[in-house]
Motif scaffolding. Structure first.
Motif, PDB file in Angstrom:
ATOM      1  N   LYS A  30       0.945  -1.285  -0.120  1.00 14.55           N
ATOM      2  CA  LYS A  30      -0.081  -0.231  -0.286  1.00 14.55           C
ATOM      3  C   LYS A  30       0.844   1.213  -0.104  1.00 14.55           C
ATOM      4  N   PHE A  31       0.518   2.224  -0.783  1.00 17.30           N
ATOM      5  CA  PHE A  31       1.395   3.384  -0.755  1.00 17.30           C
ATOM      6  C   PHE A  31       0.800   4.427   0.318  1.00 17.30           C
ATOM      7  N   ALA A  32       1.788   5.311   0.922  1.00 12.00           N
ATOM      8  CA  ALA A  32       1.119   6.175   2.085  1.00 12.00           C
ATOM      9  C   ALA A  32      -0.137   6.572   1.826  1.00 12.00           C
ATOM     10  N   PHE A  36      -4.450  -1.305   1.128  1.00 11.18           N
ATOM     11  CA  PHE A  36      -3.506  -2.537   0.258  1.00 11.18           C
ATOM     12  C   PHE A  36      -4.255  -2.643  -1.001  1.00 11.18           C
ATOM     13  N   LEU A  37      -3.337  -2.852  -2.116  1.00  8.23           N
ATOM     14  CA  LEU A  37      -3.711  -2.862  -3.361  1.00  8.23           C
ATOM     15  C   LEU A  37      -4.174  -4.253  -3.790  1.00  8.23           C
ATOM     16  N   PHE A  38      -3.636  -5.090  -3.141  1.00 11.05           N
ATOM     17  CA  PHE A  38      -4.145  -6.648  -3.661  1.00 11.05           C
ATOM     18  C   PHE A  38      -3.844  -7.594  -2.450  1.00 11.05           C
ATOM     19  N   GLY A  55      -5.755  -7.864 -13.683  1.00 13.09           N
ATOM     20  CA  GLY A  55      -6.715  -7.156 -12.529  1.00 13.09           C
ATOM     21  C   GLY A  55      -7.018  -5.676 -13.046  1.00 13.09           C
ATOM     22  N   ALA A  56      -8.237  -5.189 -12.457  1.00 11.19           N
ATOM     23  CA  ALA A  56      -8.662  -3.874 -13.151  1.00 11.19           C
ATOM     24  C   ALA A  56      -7.700  -2.870 -12.990  1.00 11.19           C
ATOM     25  N   SER A  57      -7.995  -1.802 -13.714  1.00  8.89           N
ATOM     26  CA  SER A  57      -7.020  -0.616 -13.553  1.00  8.89           C
ATOM     27  C   SER A  57      -6.945  -0.234 -12.225  1.00  8.89           C
ATOM     28  N   GLY A  58      -5.650  -0.154 -11.818  1.00  8.87           N
ATOM     29  CA  GLY A  58      -5.289   0.398 -10.292  1.00  8.87           C
ATOM     30  C   GLY A  58      -5.319  -0.698  -9.228  1.00  8.87           C
ATOM     31  N   SER A  59      -5.475  -1.925  -9.868  1.00 11.59           N
ATOM     32  CA  SER A  59      -5.276  -3.093  -8.990  1.00 11.59           C
ATOM     33  C   SER A  59      -3.638  -3.218  -8.454  1.00 11.59           C
ATOM     34  N   GLY A  60      -2.939  -2.796  -9.277  1.00 10.24           N
ATOM     35  CA  GLY A  60      -1.442  -2.828  -8.667  1.00 10.24           C
ATOM     36  C   GLY A  60      -0.465  -3.637  -9.748  1.00 10.24           C
ATOM     37  N   LYS A  61      -0.967  -3.747 -10.989  1.00 12.60           N
ATOM     38  CA  LYS A  61       0.027  -4.659 -11.890  1.00 12.60           C
ATOM     39  C   LYS A  61       1.266  -3.983 -12.014  1.00 12.60           C
ATOM     40  N   SER A  62       1.296  -2.628 -12.126  1.00 12.15           N
ATOM     41  CA  SER A  62       2.614  -2.002 -12.486  1.00 12.15           C
ATOM     42  C   SER A  62       3.506  -1.917 -11.131  1.00 12.15           C
ATOM     43  N   THR A  63       2.549  -1.540 -10.069  1.00 12.29           N
ATOM     44  CA  THR A  63       3.341  -1.699  -8.756  1.00 12.29           C
ATOM     45  C   THR A  63       4.194  -2.801  -8.354  1.00 12.29           C
ATOM     46  N   LEU A  64       3.441  -4.174  -8.754  1.00 10.88           N
ATOM     47  CA  LEU A  64       3.966  -5.225  -8.592  1.00 10.88           C
ATOM     48  C   LEU A  64       5.148  -5.689  -9.461  1.00 10.88           C
ATOM     49  N   ASP A 168       5.004  -4.475 -19.737  1.00 10.09           N
ATOM     50  CA  ASP A 168       3.939  -3.746 -19.093  1.00 10.09           C
ATOM     51  C   ASP A 168       2.902  -3.549 -20.305  1.00 10.09           C
ATOM     52  N   GLU A 169       1.929  -4.243 -20.299  1.00 14.96           N
ATOM     53  CA  GLU A 169       0.700  -3.885 -21.299  1.00 14.96           C
ATOM     54  C   GLU A 169       1.385  -3.951 -22.818  1.00 14.96           C
ATOM     55  N   PRO A 170       1.879  -5.016 -23.075  1.00 18.02           N
ATOM     56  CA  PRO A 170       2.622  -5.158 -24.589  1.00 18.02           C
ATOM     57  C   PRO A 170       1.531  -5.276 -25.743  1.00 18.02           C
ATOM     58  N   THR A 200      -1.088  -7.333 -17.931  1.00 17.27           N
ATOM     59  CA  THR A 200      -2.242  -6.998 -19.080  1.00 17.27           C
ATOM     60  C   THR A 200      -3.477  -7.111 -18.712  1.00 17.27           C
ATOM     61  N   HIS A 201      -4.235  -6.222 -19.871  1.00 22.10           N
ATOM     62  CA  HIS A 201      -5.707  -6.424 -19.324  1.00 22.10           C
ATOM     63  C   HIS A 201      -6.064  -7.196 -20.688  1.00 22.10           C
ATOM     64  N   ASP A 202      -5.314  -7.516 -21.475  1.00 21.24           N
ATOM     65  CA  ASP A 202      -5.704  -8.403 -22.873  1.00 21.24           C
ATOM     66  C   ASP A 202      -5.942  -9.768 -22.568  1.00 21.24           C
TER      67      ASP A 202
HETATM   68  N1  LIG Z   1       3.870   6.315  -6.305  1.00 25.66           N
HETATM   69  C1  LIG Z   1       2.929   6.133  -6.073  1.00 25.66           C
HETATM   70  N2  LIG Z   1       2.573   6.972  -4.855  1.00 25.66           N
HETATM   71  C2  LIG Z   1       1.313   6.634  -4.441  1.00 25.66           C
HETATM   72  N3  LIG Z   1       0.138   6.088  -5.177  1.00 25.66           N
HETATM   73  C3  LIG Z   1       0.552   5.183  -6.287  1.00 25.66           C
HETATM   74  C4  LIG Z   1       1.790   5.298  -6.720  1.00 25.66           C
HETATM   75  N4  LIG Z   1       2.119   4.505  -7.932  1.00 25.66           N
HETATM   76  C5  LIG Z   1       0.849   4.045  -7.884  1.00 25.66           C
HETATM   77  N5  LIG Z   1       0.098   4.639  -6.857  1.00 25.66           N
HETATM   78  C6  LIG Z   1      -1.404   4.280  -6.960  1.00 25.66           C
HETATM   79  O1  LIG Z   1      -1.599   2.649  -6.885  1.00 25.66           O
HETATM   80  C7  LIG Z   1      -2.597   2.132  -7.560  1.00 25.66           C
HETATM   81  C8  LIG Z   1      -2.006   1.046  -8.483  1.00 25.66           C
HETATM   82  O2  LIG Z   1      -1.194   1.617  -9.453  1.00 25.66           O
HETATM   83  P1  LIG Z   1      -0.866   0.850 -10.546  1.00 25.66           P
HETATM   84  O3  LIG Z   1      -0.228   1.509 -11.853  1.00 25.66           O
HETATM   85  O4  LIG Z   1       0.064  -0.310  -9.873  1.00 25.66           O
HETATM   86  O5  LIG Z   1      -2.077  -0.062 -11.057  1.00 25.66           O
HETATM   87  P2  LIG Z   1      -2.440  -0.883 -12.434  1.00 25.66           P
HETATM   88  O6  LIG Z   1      -3.046  -2.041 -12.193  1.00 25.66           O
HETATM   89  O7  LIG Z   1      -0.767  -1.108 -13.325  1.00 25.66           O
HETATM   90  O8  LIG Z   1      -3.252   0.133 -13.545  1.00 25.66           O
HETATM   91  P3  LIG Z   1      -3.389   0.046 -14.994  1.00 25.66           P
HETATM   92  O9  LIG Z   1      -3.929  -0.981 -15.318  1.00 25.66           O
HETATM   93  O10 LIG Z   1      -4.307   1.391 -15.293  1.00 25.66           O
HETATM   94  O11 LIG Z   1      -2.037   0.483 -15.638  1.00 25.66           O
HETATM   95  C9  LIG Z   1      -3.520   3.382  -8.384  1.00 25.66           C
HETATM   96  O12 LIG Z   1      -4.465   3.569  -7.442  1.00 25.66           O
HETATM   97  C10 LIG Z   1      -2.249   4.338  -8.415  1.00 25.66           C
HETATM   98  O13 LIG Z   1      -2.850   5.594  -8.417  1.00 25.66           O
END
Ligand SMILES: Nc1ncnc2c1ncn2[C@@H]1O[C@H](COP(=O)(O)OP(=O)(O)OP(=O)(O)O)[C@@H](O)[C@H]1O
Length: 217
Positions: A30-32, A36-38, A55-64, A168-170, A200-202
């Motif tokens: 979880k970000f500050a 928790f994202l997942f 996972g849905a947009s914002g579920s944390g894929k890029s974060t993971l 990421d999302e190729p 991926t969303h695809d």
């Molecule tokens: N550095 C950060 N600080 C705070 N919040 C962040 C940061 N990076 C991402 N987030 C938030 O964390 C959540 C997950 O973001 P992330 O980009 O990992 O999702 P995603 O599943 O890859 O989304 P998408 O499918 O839209 O690309 C989002 O709500 C985003 O705004």
């Protein structure tokens, strides 16, 4: 067109590489100030396998992906990296140098690893052939289609045969046929012995992977 075994050789084939493995143990983030994202994730990522992060947009894929790369420490849990010496990353939007040739986009990172120009160019042309880009080798990056540019990014990332390739999302902005060529390229990368993780969303891309790690329903 190269035979598959030659293509695998061109993309690295993993000769002499240590057997890499990544273990996720109760990982979550979880970000500050956020939630928790997942759910806590447990997974073992193995060479030669393709994993779809869905996972849905914002579920944390890029974060993971950032956590797997070691750019971000998870808030909870542990990431164990065994024998992992190199990581490649292919971003969602292909970035290149407009006037630089396609082949030079692959050659330059190889030169940075200490390869001679001659060896790097031979290797680069083999990899471009494996990614069906040989006919584009001497063209400028700016004339590539979206699918060609995406394949070039993959070709460049795998030329140095990373133990772990994060993508990421190729296929986000590609038509069905072009997406298929990218998914085939990803198969080629894992056949070379890399661990491949694709956010991926695809559904087609997820279906083309060996396993899915779902971050949300
Ligand atoms: N550095 C950060 N600080 C705070 N919040 C962040 C940061 N990076 C991402 N987030 C938030 O964390 C959540 C997950 O973001 P992330 O980009 O990992 O999702 P995603 O599943 O890859 O989304 P998408 O499918 O839209 O690309 C989002 O709500 C985003 O705004």
């Amino acid at each position: 067109m190269l035979a598959l075994n030659e293509q695998r050789e061109a993309v690295g084939a993993g000769a002499g590489r240590a057997r890499a493995q990544v273990d996720l143990c109760d990982v979550r983030h979880k970000f500050a100030g956020g939630e928790f994202l997942f759910r806590p994730l447990n997974a073992t990522l193995l060479p030669g396998q393709r994993y779809a992060l869905t996972g849905a947009s914002g579920s944390g894929k890029s974060t993971l992906l950032s956590i797997l790369a070691g750019w971000l420490d998870p808030s909870e849990g542990t990431v164990l990296r065994h024998g992992l010496q190199s990581i490649g990353w292919v971003f969602q939007n292909p970035h290149g140098s407009a006037r630089r040739s396609v082949v030079d986009h692959v050659v330059l990172p190889l030169l940075a690893t200490g390869a001679s120009r001659r060896h790097a160019e031979t290797q680069a042309r083999l990899v471009l052939e494996a990614f069906q880009l040989a006919h584009r080798a001497d063209d400028a990056f700016s004339v590539l289609s979206g699918g060609e540019a995406q394949r070039l990014m993959l070709a460049r990332a795998v030329a140095s045969s990373p133990d772990l390739l994060l993508v990421d999302e190729p296929t986000a902005q590609l038509d069905m046929r072009t997406a298929e060529t990218v998914n085939t390229a990803l198969q080629l990368v894992s056949a070379g012995g890399s661990i491949v993780v694709v956010a991926t969303h695809d559904e087609r891309t997820a279906d083309a992977c060996d396993q899915t790690i779902a971050l949300s329903e």
